[in-house]
Scaffold this active site. Structure first.
Site, PDB file in Angstrom:
ATOM      1  N   LYS A   5       0.751  -1.260   0.081  1.00  0.00           N
ATOM      2  CA  LYS A   5      -0.021   0.083  -0.176  1.00  0.00           C
ATOM      3  C   LYS A   5       1.022   1.200  -0.171  1.00  0.00           C
ATOM      4  CE  LYS A   5      -1.400   2.703   2.976  1.00  0.00           C
ATOM      5  NZ  LYS A   5      -1.315   3.862   2.313  1.00  0.00           N
ATOM      6  N   GLY A  35       6.963   4.566   8.775  1.00  0.00           N
ATOM      7  CA  GLY A  35       6.212   5.893   9.008  1.00  0.00           C
ATOM      8  C   GLY A  35       6.522   6.658  10.273  1.00  0.00           C
ATOM      9  N   GLU A  93       9.732   0.566  11.302  1.00  0.00           N
ATOM     10  CA  GLU A  93      10.738   1.418  11.066  1.00  0.00           C
ATOM     11  C   GLU A  93      10.254   2.736  11.110  1.00  0.00           C
ATOM     12  OE1 GLU A  93      12.908   4.247   9.924  1.00  0.00           O
ATOM     13  OE2 GLU A  93      12.604   3.461   7.911  1.00  0.00           O
ATOM     14  N   CYS A 119      14.355   9.964   7.887  1.00  0.00           N
ATOM     15  CA  CYS A 119      14.132   9.731   9.169  1.00  0.00           C
ATOM     16  C   CYS A 119      15.414   9.744  10.129  1.00  0.00           C
ATOM     17  CB  CYS A 119      13.352   8.090   9.528  1.00  0.00           C
ATOM     18  SG  CYS A 119      13.992   6.919   8.262  1.00  0.00           S
ATOM     19  N   GLU A 140      10.708  15.297  16.379  1.00  0.00           N
ATOM     20  CA  GLU A 140      11.083  15.095  14.878  1.00  0.00           C
ATOM     21  C   GLU A 140      10.355  16.163  13.915  1.00  0.00           C
ATOM     22  OE1 GLU A 140      11.931  11.416  11.842  1.00  0.00           O
ATOM     23  OE2 GLU A 140      10.025  11.670  12.733  1.00  0.00           O
TER      24      GLU A 140
END
Length: 481
Positions: free
Chosen positions: A179, A231, A253, A289, A388
């Site tokens: 997806k 994500g 992750e 990330c 973040e």
């Protein structure tokens, strides 16, 4: 030019959607719509998972093939991806704002390299091994594919992060439902075309673009055996809760706020370290990330480090993602630009001093752009040091000695990446071993396909890449002979 699709790739065929829902990707450099694809409903997810389940359960299907046979098909798929390299980089760049020079490396050559790595890893391997039993007799240990995989892929590196999941899944003998994120859907159709052209058996790979609801339904689907997600930490916690209740294996992750530790002997000559700094602190417009966005500088050289990073950030070319000389493109969406700008405002209100950037480029009338921004005069407890941001914003934080630097690096809810900058690699490696993180580099950082990648604490569970990445798509069966 608008690119339009009206079908999904399910069961080796192009299948009409079950609803009228559509996804309209937008070019973040121009703010203009660039295409349209259908959005998956629950019925479409059901169809894709059923196709993957049938392919997995086929008594002569992909899961039963010799690993060397699977590796042959995987190499053909890598060739088909390479043949579409120009289209991949163009589509990714036009959807998420990744500078096209970066997309040419990390969204074309890198994914096919990961696929070939796993093809080589399993070529000639055996799924079983015999070992002597401690209590007499022998033991056969079999490494079998785990089953149907649900892969939820983000928008920032859509093809690279798809391959982090697809390549080991194929190598293990799994089937998969991918997806893609609604922000990056056009490139997923190129992958489907490559899968079809490579002769991957029907139902082994299925691709259904959709939003959060489609992803949540896929994660909880009763015919799924494993989930692989990249994500945000917030979304990862929710997925982890679902998989925990279902006792379903999951790889997560997630986010990061990594430290770049500059030691007192580091060479700050940008002509020597500029490329390494870029890939480890501002790659993909800061929308990566693992980036080291907390710059930890020795108090004795603090002003020098601030000046170096100010010069570095200020030298980067900001512009449309598809311009070949662009180094910093736009944020992927207007929402993401608003998020980054809210953090810049927060940093200013907390007393941070902006040494470069802090606004939108004056010479760009359209696009979701934010200038590369460096903050000085903030400590490690500041919001912009702890959360973040996912944009081109760096904070420079001072430390007293190496022990203090390690404490600051570890004072974070995250633990995904990081770097140590020094003229003494052995000293750097010794310090790196004390940092609570899944990965860290010395004077450089880029995830290597041969090495396990993943985080600790709020940065996730499990590992992708390397042999460890393959193992997470296998389950063992023991036979007492």
């Amino acid at each position: 030019m608008s690119i339009t699709y009206d079908t999904f790739f399910i069961g080796g065929e192009w299948v009409a959607p079950s609803s009228s829902e559509v996804i309209v990707p937008v070019d973040p450099s121009t703010e203009q719509a660039i295409g349209q694809v259908p959005g998956a409903s629950e019925r479409d997810i059901d169809a894709a998972v059923s196709a993957a389940s049938r392919a997995f359960e086929d008594p002569t299907g992909w899961a039963t093939w010799d690993p060397s046979e699977r590796s042959t098909v995987m190499r053909r798929l890598a060739d088909e991806i390479d043949a579409r390299a120009d289209d991949f980089r163009q589509r990714v760049s036009s959807q998420n704002g990744m500078p096209i020079a970066v997309a040419a490396q990390l969204e074309t050559g890198y994914p096919s390299a990961v696929l070939r790595y796993y093809a080589d890893l399993v070529d000639g391997s055996s799924i079983s091994a015999i070992r002597p039993g401690l209590l007499g007799g022998e033991i056969e240990v079999r490494h079998q594919p785990i089953g149907v995989v649900a892969a939820i892929v983000p928008w920032n590196f859509p093809q690279a992060l798809t391959m982090f999941k697809l390549a080991p899944a194929l190598a293990a003998g799994c089937t998969i439902v991918i997806k893609p994120s609604p922000e990056t859907v056009l490139d997923s159709y190129l992958l489907a075309e490559a899968v079809e052209a490579a002769g991957v058996p029907a139902g082994v790979v299925n691709i259904v673009p959709g939003g959060r609801e489609a992803g949540a339904y896929l994660v909880s689907h009763p015919q799924v055996h494993k989930v692989a997600f990249t994500g945000s930490t917030e979304a990862g916690r929710k997925i982890g809760e679902v998989c925990g209740r279902l006792l379903r294996p999951v790889t997560l992750e997630l986010g990061g706020k990594s430290a770049a530790i500059v030691l007192d002997d580091a060479d700050l000559d940008l002509n020597k370290i500029g490329t390494g700094l870029f890939t480890s602190t501002l790659l993909n417009n800061g929308q990566t990330c693992f980036l080291g966005t907390r710059i930890l500088a020795p108090k004795s050289r603090y002003n020098e480090v601030v000046d170096a990073f100010t010069a570095f950030a200020g030298s980067l070319k900001v512009g449309p993602a598809q311009s070949p000389d662009t180094q910093i493109g736009p944020m992927a969406t207007a929402r993401q630009r608003d998020r980054v700008e809210s953090y810049i405002a927060e940093g200013k209100s907390a007393g941070g001093r902006i040494t470069v950037g802090g606004g939108r480029p004056d010479d760009l009338d359209a696009g979701f752009f934010v200038e590369p921004t460096v903050f000085a005069g903030v400590d490690n407890s500041a919001t912009i040091s702890q959360e973040e941001i996912f944009g081109p914003v760096l904070t420079v934080i001072s430390y007293d000695d190496e022990d203090h630097a390690v404490r600051l690096a570890n004072d974070s809810q995250f633990g995904l990446g990081g770097t140590v900058w020094t003229n003494d690699p052995e000293r750097g490696a010794a310090l790196a071993r004390r940092v609570e993180t899944g990965t860290i580099g010395i004077n450089r950082y880029i995830p290597d396909p041969a090495a396990p990648f993943g985080g600790v604490k709020g940065s996730g569970l499990g590992r992708e890449l390397g042999p460890e990445g393959l193992a997470s798509y296998q389950q063992t069966q023991t036979i007492y002979l």
